[in-house]
Structure formats: structure tokens, C-alpha cells
Design an enzyme around this catalytic site. Structure first.
Site, PDB file in Angstrom:
ATOM      1  N   GLU A 117       0.811  -1.215   0.000  1.00  0.00           N
ATOM      2  CA  GLU A 117       0.000   0.000   0.000  1.00  0.00           C
ATOM      3  C   GLU A 117       0.847   1.269   0.000  1.00  0.00           C
ATOM      4  O   GLU A 117       0.526   2.241  -0.666  1.00  0.00           O
ATOM      5  CB  GLU A 117      -0.910  -0.012   1.228  1.00  0.00           C
ATOM      6  CG  GLU A 117      -1.648   1.280   1.439  1.00  0.00           C
ATOM      7  CD  GLU A 117      -1.790   1.642   2.898  1.00  0.00           C
ATOM      8  OE1 GLU A 117      -2.158   2.791   3.142  1.00  0.00           O
ATOM      9  OE2 GLU A 117      -1.542   0.805   3.773  1.00  0.00           O
ATOM     10  N   GLU A 118       1.932   1.288   0.739  1.00  0.00           N
ATOM     11  CA  GLU A 118       2.710   2.521   0.885  1.00  0.00           C
ATOM     12  C   GLU A 118       3.669   2.765  -0.276  1.00  0.00           C
ATOM     13  O   GLU A 118       4.282   3.819  -0.347  1.00  0.00           O
ATOM     14  CB  GLU A 118       3.484   2.509   2.196  1.00  0.00           C
ATOM     15  CG  GLU A 118       2.600   2.516   3.427  1.00  0.00           C
ATOM     16  CD  GLU A 118       1.783   3.800   3.576  1.00  0.00           C
ATOM     17  OE1 GLU A 118       2.162   4.840   3.017  1.00  0.00           O
ATOM     18  OE2 GLU A 118       0.763   3.753   4.264  1.00  0.00           O
TER      19      GLU A 118
END
Length: 174
Positions: free
Chosen positions: A33-34
């Protein structure tokens, strides 16, 4: 894993729904996600994604309903110079000093805001450059994370435009 409780609660809720005969439910846990959101991108390309009517995002919200989120854009800025021994600085050109000039300009930029989401933010998260203290570095790099408070396409164009306006040393590649 930041949201372990959410994963446990989601599994429990799905098990209870299935036990009650509800079969139109699916769980999707994404990865990366990051950075590149590889899991979310793969899910968006899946044929079942077009039929998804509801989504619960497990990000922490202090137990308040969230109806949106800031967008996210990553930039990598690379500067190049000419390596030389630090005893002969006239023979080199520091890529790190160039990068510092660019980053100073970016830090002075005014970013667009939104009455609901607040201000767009820019984080200079990773810096790299040089190989040893006695060598003028020929390459330097910075990774930035911009959290967009405006529409993603508008925000992307605006952010890149603001970066370019803040400094004449940024080249945005393909």
C-alpha cells in the site's frame, strides 16, 4: 501490519455472514500500500471488481465514518554531477548540492488545499547520494510523497506544475 484488529474483525464478520447464508461477500487484503499498491491495482483489474457495490477500508479513523481520503503521489528526483576528489573541487560538480537546491525550492512551494481534506502535504522521505566523504558525488536522489487534498488528476498536474515552477532543475520523465 497496522490494522490487525480490522483483519480479525473482517474474518469474523465474513464467517458469521456466510453462516447466516449470505454468500455475496468477499474479503480483499492488499499488499504494498505505501509504495506501488500492487495488490489494489491487481484487484481493480479483476473482473469481479466491476460488480463491487460497497467497500470498507480498514484504515484507522478513530471510530469515525470516513467518506474519502487524500490522494497519494510519489516522486523520485535524480540529479547528476561530475565525480572528483574533494581536494580538487573545481574538477567536479556535486549532484548532492544540486539536489539540495531543488529540495529547498520544493519546500518553499505553496500546495493546493481543500476545505474538507485540508492541505496537500509534501514529505521528503528518502535521500541518497555520494559514496564517501572525500568524493564529490556524481549522482543524488530524493523520494517524495505528496498527499493530495484535491482531485488526483488535477492534483498530479498541479503538483508537477508547482514543482516545475519552484525550480527550473526538475525534469519529469515518462
Amino acid at each position: 501490519m497496522r490494522c490487525k484488529r480490522y483483519y480479525c474483525d473482517s474474518n469474523t464478520a465474513a464467517e458469521r455472514l456466510r453462516a447466516a447464508g449470505v454468500n455475496e461477500i468477499g474479503l480483499l487484503f492488499t499488499v504494498d500500500e505505501e509504495l506501488a499498491s500492487a495488490g489494489a491495482r491487481a484487484a481493480n483489474d479483476h473482473t469481479l471488481s466491476a460488480d463491487c457495490r460497497f467497500l470498507i477500508n480498514g484504515e484507522p479513523t478513530d471510530n469515525r465514518l470516513a467518506v474519502g481520503t487524500k490522494g497519494s503521489m510519489r516522486l523520485m528526483i535524480t540529479t547528476e554531477g561530475r565525480a572528483a576528489h574533494s581536494a580538487y573541487p573545481e574538477a567536479g560538480e556535486s549532484a548532492v548540492e544540486k539536489l539540495l537546491d531543488v529540495l529547498r525550492s520544493i519546500r518553499e512551494c505553496r500546495w493546493p488545499g481543500d476545505s474538507f481534506f485540508g492541505e496537500t502535504t509534501c514529505n521528503i522521505g528518502v535521500l541518497a547520494g555520494g559514496s564517501r566523504p572525500n568524493v564529490i558525488p556524481d549522482r543524488a536522489q530524493a523520494e517524495l510523497q505528496i498527499r493530495l487534498a484535491t482531485d488526483i488528476e488535477q492534483g498530479r498536474a498541479s503538483s508537477l506544475g508547482r514543482c516545475r515552477a519552484c525550480t527550473d532543475r526538475i525534469f519529469v520523465g515518462p
